[in-house]
Design a protein around this motif. Structure first.
Motif, PDB file in Angstrom:
ATOM      1  N   THR A   1      -4.755   6.188  -1.524  1.00  0.00           N
ATOM      2  CA  THR A   1      -3.668   5.211  -1.580  1.00  0.00           C
ATOM      3  C   THR A   1      -3.847   4.299  -2.791  1.00  0.00           C
ATOM      4  O   THR A   1      -4.932   4.175  -3.346  1.00  0.00           O
TER       5      THR A   1
ATOM      6  N   VAL B   1       0.849  -1.191   0.000  1.00  0.00           N
ATOM      7  CA  VAL B   1       0.000   0.000   0.000  1.00  0.00           C
ATOM      8  C   VAL B   1       0.885   1.242   0.000  1.00  0.00           C
ATOM      9  O   VAL B   1       1.762   1.386   0.852  1.00  0.00           O
TER      10      VAL B   1
ATOM     11  N   ALA C   1      -2.943   0.226  -3.887  1.00  0.00           N
ATOM     12  CA  ALA C   1      -2.536  -1.068  -3.354  1.00  0.00           C
ATOM     13  C   ALA C   1      -2.486  -2.097  -4.469  1.00  0.00           C
ATOM     14  O   ALA C   1      -3.259  -2.043  -5.417  1.00  0.00           O
TER      15      ALA C   1
END
Length: 312
Positions: free
Chosen positions: A269, A160, A271
């Motif tokens: 974010t 992440v 990931a």
């Protein structure tokens, strides 16, 4: 042994559905069934427990999946070793929240087409909650969202990376709220408060402001950013959103930012699985570069970068 059959078994184990496996592999349910049956016949064992209503592999089937994943990984390494300088290629399934659609998704798609033409981006837009569930079941190669996914990273071996941070502020038509003062909770209790979907982090943060108060606020949740914007412009209530969504309206004085109870920023974010394909790494690297450029152009008043642009 046909590695395509092994890939089908691995995908079937992940999705627990012949229909979804067929969709993911761009084939039919009948073809998926035939591949599994052919694999069972070749190995001389039963891989799928057909006595259960829900799809479930046999114990031997689960063992075969583990071995199949290793064989598919070796096959991928072999192809890379033969053509180490080949540009990354293939389909990359990307789950994104709508905030990204309204900010830097378009420049990302344009740049993917220009710099990584052999990669086919497959974009799904949904709420962060729904995207996380699909990512957990490996229906996406990449996940771009805003809520905490530490549990996914720990349990599924995901990497992440923070990308950027949007401030969350109070925005409304000037006539909707008391003039020229910092908003108090009692001000916000008198009007509808507009924010993101019921399962989102921003909504939870808004609700937490009113914990223990006698008056129940009218918190209206929407999965669509455009719905929040239109209702705010229409004077329906006050929005708790990143102001970058309405820069033009703010500049024209049609909407205004008001001081009030502090809200945590929206942190975006990206990931992906640690052992992911080169194409996914390439898209992730390009995404970081695009976000860094977008933040630099927009300015920290609107959005700030959390990950430096990767070296070329």
């Amino acid at each position: 042994m046909n590695t395509r059959f092994l890939e089908t078994l691995v995908m079937l184990d992940r999705l627990k559905s012949f229909r979804e496996t067929a969709q993911m592999l761009c084939t039919t349910q009948a073809a998926v069934s035939k591949r599994i049956e052919a694999l069972e016949e070749e190995l001389g064992v039963q891989l799928v427990d057909r006595t259960q209503r829900a799809l479930k592999l046999t114990i031997i089937g689960e063992q075969v999946v583990c071995q199949a994943e290793q064989m598919l990984a070796l096959e991928k390494q072999l192809k890379l070793s033969v053509h180490p300088d080949a540009p990354p290629s293939g389909r990359v399934r990307i789950g994104v929240i709508e905030t990204v659609v309204h900010t830097w998704l378009t420049p990302l798609i344009h740049m993917l087409s220009e710099r990584l033409p052999a990669i086919e981006p497959d974009i799904t837009v949904d709420t962060a909650h729904n995207l996380r569930e699909q990512f957990r079941h490996r229906k996406f190669d990449m996940l771009i969202q805003n809520d905490d996914i530490a549990d996914v990273a720990c349990n599924d071996g995901a990497t992440v990376t923070p990308l950027c941070r949007f401030p969350m502020l109070w925005i409304a038509r000037p006539a909707v709220l008391p003039k020229a003062r910092t908003l108090r909770l009692e001000d916000l209790e008198r009007v509808p408060v507009l924010t993101f979907s019921r399962t989102s982090g921003p909504r939870a943060h808004v609700r937490a402001l009113f914990a223990g108060r006698a008056t129940e606020p009218r918190v209206c949740s929407f999965p669509s950013v455009q719905s929040i914007i239109q209702l705010t412009k229409g004077g329906f209530g006050v929005a708790a959103i990143p102001p970058i969504f309405v820069r033009e309206e703010l500049a024209e004085g049609y909407l205004e930012i008001r001081g009030g109870p502090a809200l945590p920023p929206m942190v975006i974010t990206v990931a992906h699985a640690r052992d992911t394909a080169p194409a996914v790494h390439a898209v992730t690297k390009l995404t970081r570069a695009i976000v860094a450029d977008y933040c630099a152009e927009a300015g920290e008043e609107w959005v700030s970068a959390l990950s430096p642009a990767p070296l070329s």
